[in-house]
Design an enzyme around this catalytic site. Structure first.
Site, PDB file in Angstrom:
ATOM      1  N   ASP A 121       0.868  -1.171   0.000  1.00 27.39           N
ATOM      2  CA  ASP A 121       0.000   0.000   0.000  1.00 27.39           C
ATOM      3  C   ASP A 121       0.911   1.230   0.000  1.00 27.39           C
ATOM      4  O   ASP A 121       2.123   1.122   0.241  1.00 27.39           O
ATOM      5  CB  ASP A 121      -0.895  -0.042   1.238  1.00 27.39           C
ATOM      6  CG  ASP A 121      -1.728   1.202   1.399  1.00 27.39           C
ATOM      7  OD1 ASP A 121      -2.427   1.582   0.435  1.00 27.39           O
ATOM      8  OD2 ASP A 121      -1.677   1.819   2.474  1.00 27.39           O
ATOM      9  N   ASP A 163      -0.133   5.237   0.983  1.00 33.77           N
ATOM     10  CA  ASP A 163      -0.333   6.195   2.084  1.00 33.77           C
ATOM     11  C   ASP A 163      -0.399   5.466   3.416  1.00 33.77           C
ATOM     12  O   ASP A 163      -1.215   4.559   3.596  1.00 33.77           O
ATOM     13  CB  ASP A 163      -1.646   6.966   1.891  1.00 33.77           C
ATOM     14  CG  ASP A 163      -1.638   7.855   0.666  1.00 33.77           C
ATOM     15  OD1 ASP A 163      -1.792   9.069   0.817  1.00 33.77           O
ATOM     16  OD2 ASP A 163      -1.482   7.328  -0.451  1.00 33.77           O
ATOM     17  N   ASP A 175      -1.421  -0.997   5.962  1.00 31.02           N
ATOM     18  CA  ASP A 175      -1.622  -0.385   7.281  1.00 31.02           C
ATOM     19  C   ASP A 175      -3.078  -0.348   7.708  1.00 31.02           C
ATOM     20  O   ASP A 175      -3.407   0.345   8.677  1.00 31.02           O
ATOM     21  CB  ASP A 175      -1.071   1.043   7.285  1.00 31.02           C
ATOM     22  CG  ASP A 175      -1.951   2.009   6.488  1.00 31.02           C
ATOM     23  OD1 ASP A 175      -2.336   3.059   7.039  1.00 31.02           O
ATOM     24  OD2 ASP A 175      -2.266   1.709   5.333  1.00 31.02           O
TER      25      ASP A 175
END
Length: 226
Positions: A13, A15, A175
């Site tokens: 991922d 951001d 995250d």
């Protein structure tokens, strides 16, 4: 380490996972809010909205001040956000600690690296180009470049395909619960980094492994492979 990751694709991922983009996303949001005659907000106000897109951040930022944006204004506010953000995309955004070294170690060990993000393709490319990271990835696949984005598993699987990887030899690093769900939907192991922006704790996310600093990532992946 040489050859330890041959044939494996590691999908990240963006951001909150590879890059701490919060400072510039907050800057773009506050630009929109001030232009609308409202007060700027702090990161705490909108941190959990970062992975859900600009419109979610705008709504949250306004709601914190008792304002609900009219539906017909949202496209204009979104376009204003996007224009400011892309013009200021890496003023404060930086890779997380030891992330670049981990990427280089994985690549040196033969891994293929890719990015699968719910960020728009243009913003993803611009950010990674500006940070001089694009060349490390065989594929960068944003939300508007696929028919279905995360948590749909096909977003990750198509990213693996575009990177020239093998779907049966891939791992997802993220995250958020969205990343975890996407990994499970794609049938992949999932490594959770708890320093991102989501409100869930590592106990709430069913990760195969948790990595609190990128200095631990290479050994974590080795343990999964073994």
């Amino acid at each position: 380490m040489s050859g330890a990751f041959d044939g494996w694709t590691i999908v990240f991922d963006l951001d909150g996972t590879l890059v701490d983009t919060a400072p510039d996303l907050l800057g773009a949001l506050n630009h929109v809010l001030v232009e609308a005659g409202l007060e700027p907000v702090t990161l705490d106000t909108i941190a959990t909205m970062i992975g859900h897109g600009a419109k979610a951040m705008i709504i949250k930022g306004m709601a914190a001040q008792g304002v609900e944006p009219e539906a017909h204004r949202m496209d204009g506010l979104f376009n204003q956000f996007l224009a400011y953000y892309e013009a200021n995309i890496a003023v404060g955004s930086r890779p997380f600690e030891n992330a670049v070294a981990a990427l280089d170690q994985l690549a040196a060990g033969g891994a293929t690296l890719a990015v699968c993000t719910n960020k728009r393709q243009s913003s993803s490319d611009r950010l990674l180009d500006t940070l001089q990271l694009s060349g490390k990835f065989a594929a960068i696949v944003g939300a508007d470049s696929v028919p279905e984005c995360k948590p749909h598993g096909d977003h990750i699987l198509l990213t693996i395909d575009r990177a020239g990887g093998d779907r049966s030899r891939a791992i997802m690093v993220g995250d958020s619960r969205t990343d975890e769900r996407a990994a499970r939907n794609a049938g992949l192991p999932f490594i959770f980094v708890p320093f991102g922006y989501e409100s869930e704790t590592q106990e709430e996310i069913a990760a195969d492994l948790v990595v609190s600093n990128y200095s631990e990532l290479v050994s974590a992946i080795l343990s999964l492979l073994n």
